[in-house]
Write a protein that holds these residues in place. Structure first.
Motif, PDB file in Angstrom:
ATOM      1  N   UNK A  87       0.743  -1.230  -0.009  1.00  0.00           N
ATOM      2  CA  UNK A  87      -0.006  -0.030   0.021  1.00  0.00           C
ATOM      3  C   UNK A  87       0.768   1.153   0.087  1.00  0.00           C
ATOM      4  N   UNK A  88       2.111   1.349   0.110  1.00  0.00           N
ATOM      5  CA  UNK A  88       3.047   2.542   0.085  1.00  0.00           C
ATOM      6  C   UNK A  88       2.708   3.026  -1.215  1.00  0.00           C
ATOM      7  N   UNK A  89       2.793   2.514  -2.471  1.00  0.00           N
ATOM      8  CA  UNK A  89       2.754   2.973  -3.807  1.00  0.00           C
ATOM      9  C   UNK A  89       1.384   3.576  -3.851  1.00  0.00           C
ATOM     10  N   UNK A  90       0.378   2.833  -3.245  1.00  0.00           N
ATOM     11  CA  UNK A  90      -1.266   3.257  -3.563  1.00  0.00           C
ATOM     12  C   UNK A  90      -1.377   4.685  -2.603  1.00  0.00           C
ATOM     13  N   UNK A  91      -0.942   4.590  -1.278  1.00  0.00           N
ATOM     14  CA  UNK A  91      -0.949   5.818  -0.657  1.00  0.00           C
ATOM     15  C   UNK A  91      -0.312   6.899  -1.629  1.00  0.00           C
ATOM     16  N   UNK A  92       0.704   7.031  -2.087  1.00  0.00           N
ATOM     17  CA  UNK A  92       1.124   8.170  -2.979  1.00  0.00           C
ATOM     18  C   UNK A  92       0.429   8.298  -4.151  1.00  0.00           C
ATOM     19  N   UNK A  93      -0.017   7.259  -4.899  1.00  0.00           N
ATOM     20  CA  UNK A  93      -0.687   7.611  -6.303  1.00  0.00           C
ATOM     21  C   UNK A  93      -2.093   8.020  -6.047  1.00  0.00           C
ATOM     22  N   UNK A  94      -2.739   7.719  -4.841  1.00  0.00           N
ATOM     23  CA  UNK A  94      -4.224   8.034  -4.751  1.00  0.00           C
ATOM     24  C   UNK A  94      -4.157   9.491  -4.333  1.00  0.00           C
ATOM     25  N   UNK A  95      -3.178  10.011  -3.815  1.00  0.00           N
ATOM     26  CA  UNK A  95      -3.037  11.354  -3.486  1.00  0.00           C
ATOM     27  C   UNK A  95      -2.129  12.256  -4.395  1.00  0.00           C
ATOM     28  N   UNK A  96      -1.995  11.795  -5.647  1.00  0.00           N
ATOM     29  CA  UNK A  96      -1.471  12.723  -6.836  1.00  0.00           C
ATOM     30  C   UNK A  96      -0.130  12.874  -6.632  1.00  0.00           C
ATOM     31  N   UNK A  97       0.568  11.751  -6.144  1.00  0.00           N
ATOM     32  CA  UNK A  97       2.013  12.268  -5.924  1.00  0.00           C
ATOM     33  C   UNK A  97       2.766  11.046  -6.681  1.00  0.00           C
ATOM     34  N   UNK A  98       4.149  10.898  -6.536  1.00  0.00           N
ATOM     35  CA  UNK A  98       5.082   9.761  -7.303  1.00  0.00           C
ATOM     36  C   UNK A  98       6.143   9.590  -6.078  1.00  0.00           C
ATOM     37  N   UNK A  99       6.553   8.406  -6.039  1.00  0.00           N
ATOM     38  CA  UNK A  99       7.801   8.042  -5.183  1.00  0.00           C
ATOM     39  C   UNK A  99       8.397   6.789  -5.607  1.00  0.00           C
ATOM     40  N   UNK A 100       9.665   6.908  -5.152  1.00  0.00           N
ATOM     41  CA  UNK A 100      10.595   5.771  -5.356  1.00  0.00           C
ATOM     42  C   UNK A 100      11.700   5.717  -4.560  1.00  0.00           C
ATOM     43  N   UNK A 101      12.781   4.821  -4.880  1.00  0.00           N
ATOM     44  CA  UNK A 101      13.894   4.693  -4.001  1.00  0.00           C
ATOM     45  C   UNK A 101      15.326   4.366  -4.770  1.00  0.00           C
ATOM     46  N   UNK A 102      16.223   4.510  -4.207  1.00  0.00           N
ATOM     47  CA  UNK A 102      17.454   4.065  -5.035  1.00  0.00           C
ATOM     48  C   UNK A 102      18.806   3.520  -3.756  1.00  0.00           C
ATOM     49  N   UNK A 103      19.556   2.907  -4.146  1.00  0.00           N
ATOM     50  CA  UNK A 103      20.676   2.193  -3.313  1.00  0.00           C
ATOM     51  C   UNK A 103      21.974   2.322  -4.243  1.00  0.00           C
ATOM     52  N   UNK A 110      14.810   7.092   0.125  1.00  0.00           N
ATOM     53  CA  UNK A 110      13.315   7.021  -0.395  1.00  0.00           C
ATOM     54  C   UNK A 110      12.959   8.432  -0.600  1.00  0.00           C
ATOM     55  N   UNK A 111      11.928   8.739  -1.730  1.00  0.00           N
ATOM     56  CA  UNK A 111      11.731  10.075  -1.680  1.00  0.00           C
ATOM     57  C   UNK A 111      10.382   9.894  -2.059  1.00  0.00           C
ATOM     58  N   UNK A 112       9.591  11.080  -1.971  1.00  0.00           N
ATOM     59  CA  UNK A 112       8.308  11.485  -2.703  1.00  0.00           C
ATOM     60  C   UNK A 112       8.066  12.871  -3.123  1.00  0.00           C
ATOM     61  N   UNK A 113       7.342  12.956  -3.985  1.00  0.00           N
ATOM     62  CA  UNK A 113       6.732  14.338  -4.474  1.00  0.00           C
ATOM     63  C   UNK A 113       5.390  14.246  -4.288  1.00  0.00           C
ATOM     64  N   UNK A 114       4.778  15.190  -3.561  1.00  0.00           N
ATOM     65  CA  UNK A 114       3.340  15.348  -3.467  1.00  0.00           C
ATOM     66  C   UNK A 114       2.539  16.639  -3.370  1.00  0.00           C
ATOM     67  N   UNK A 115       1.349  16.872  -3.505  1.00  0.00           N
ATOM     68  CA  UNK A 115       0.809  18.440  -3.140  1.00  0.00           C
ATOM     69  C   UNK A 115       1.103  18.584  -1.866  1.00  0.00           C
TER      70      UNK A 115
END
Length: 444
Positions: A87-103, A110-115
């Motif tokens: 549900x991590x990705x669902x929370x972000x997508x349902x609220x108009x954002x995007x997220x991802x991570x890298x190593x 871990x990062x997000x962009x949201x309203x």
């Protein structure tokens, strides 16, 4: 009159004023549990960029337990005590954002962009990841297969990738964990236990080993209050994170290796040099050298080796800067009728010319302008500012370099280029790897 106005605008006084327009202002504080917080407020657009950068990468892994940091990049999206699986990705997508991570070798982000009004959601999600991530047998088994499939797709079934990501580092580094691939080894993925992963999580994914950055449209007091609400109760990690310095013996002669690659039909040469860490002054000079050699159609390798002499179908260079060391690579894939030794000889001639003659003032100025443009561009977007603030704090312990780091490039001279090229781009400081197809006969 018009020309006079332009000249006045470009005067040193106005140039300094224009530089001030790009000054990034930020607020820093450290919570009692050691979490370092950086806040940059910009109300231009109603967005927020959030990142949590953990100072853990593949270099923190022990022999026999490779790939743990990359594994957690996946595992920490599985869910938490209060977030259902997936549900991590669902929370972000349902609220108009995007997220991802890298190593990478040194960090996991871990990062997000949201309203902007969804800042509380992002902070809650990241606090759940830090405190309550699901590290259980079911989640581990799911991600174990995901990572194996990723390794198969991105490494095992791709041309040249295994040579670059596994073989060359294992030859350049004898002691340092940089010799291990970030994605890990199959046998380590198979033998790692739930207890191993829980110990790794408990050790490294803690507030005093992390940097939280928020950039964008938010109220400063409210953001600080929310961060304390979600993060201040998370227990501090007990480990001393300062690693013992692992120093490699200086290389004394060229290491030659031939790798038979089932995925390729075109032989290639990869010349990989061990160079200093990213905070070293010489790393800035090496970035200029990298661009002079292979950035754009007018770069030396593209112009001389690919287009004029036509001995390579593809060629270039790359600089991988890391916390303890770096890898400078110059590579080429042969054209029909050319042997791999002939291509190597011509690449070496280009390197020798750089070491002997250096570069022109025009070439240097061109690259300085390129880096200045990138510097301004990185400071233009909220996600770029977030990434830069995290980077400068983590590696330099000075987030204000986001405003001043460009000065290090401006001070570089043609003499510096020549000196650094002669210091590192030597045959006795490199691995020469020939990546050849199955049953390919190459001159040694």
């Amino acid at each position: 009159m018009f020309i006079t106005m332009i000249l006045n605008h470009l005067s040193p006084k106005n140039f300094n004023r224009s530089k001030e327009l790009y000054q990034i202002k930020f607020f820093e504080e450290k919570l009692s549990n050691g979490l370092h917080v950086i806040l940059h407020q910009d109300k231009t657009t109603p967005l927020v960029s959030i990142s949590v950068l953990y100072h853990v990468g593949s270099k923190n892994e022990t022999p026999g337990k490779s790939g743990f940091a990359h594994f957690f990049e996946h595992l920490m999206f599985e869910g938490s005590k209060n977030i259902k699986k997936g549900e991590y990705f669902k929370y972000i997508a349902y609220n108009g954002g995007k997220n991802n991570a890298y190593t990478n070798h040194d960090e996991t982000c871990y990062y997000e962009i949201l309203p902007s009004d969804r800042l509380p959601l992002a902070l809650w999600l990241e606090s759940e990841r830090m405190l309550h991530a699901k590290v259980d047998e079911e989640s581990i088994n799911i991600q174990r297969e995901v990572v194996k499939e990723e390794k198969k797709m991105r490494v095992e079934n791709q041309p040249y990738v295994k040579a670059i990501s596994e073989i060359i580092p294992s030859l350049l580094f004898k002691k340092h964990p940089y010799k291990y691939p970030i994605i890990g080894l199959y046998q380590d993925l198979d033998t790692a236990t739930e207890a191993d992963y829980k110990e790794f999580y408990k050790t490294y994914y803690v507030p005093n080993n992390a940097v939280l950055v928020v950039s964008g449209d938010f109220d400063m007091n409210e953001a600080r209050m929310l961060i304390k609400k979600y993060f201040s109760s998370i227990p501090k990690g007990t480990r001393n994170f300062k690693m013992n310095k692992i120093e490699e013996e200086p290389m004394k002669k060229e290491i030659f290796f031939t790798y038979v690659d089932k995925n390729t039909k075109v032989p290639g040469v990869f010349l990989s040099y061990r160079v200093p860490k990213l905070t070293d002054e010489d790393s800035y000079v090496l970035k200029i050298i990298d661009h002079v050699l292979s950035s754009g159609e007018s770069s030396r390798i593209m112009k001389n080796i690919v287009n004029t002499k036509q001995v390579a179908s593809y060629a270039g260079s790359s600089l991988d800067t890391m916390e303890d060391y770096g890898i400078f690579m110059i590579y080429g894939l042969i054209n029909p009728g050319i042997t791999i030794d002939q291509l190597t000889k011509i690449i070496d001639e280009e390197i020798d010319l750089l070491k002997e003659k250096g570069i022109t003032e025009y070439e240097l100025e061109k690259q300085k302008n390129c880096f200045e443009k990138k510097f301004i561009s990185d400071n233009y977007s909220m996600s770029g500012i977030t990434a830069s603030l995290s980077h400068y704090y983590l590696y330099y312990h000075n987030a204000d370099l986001i405003n001043t780091d460009i000065e290090k490039y401006r001070k570089i001279t043609t003499g510096d280029i020549k000196q650094v090229a002669n210091k590192y781009l030597n045959k006795n400081n490199r691995v020469r790897l020939y990546n050849v197809p199955d049953n390919e006969n190459t001159d040694k």
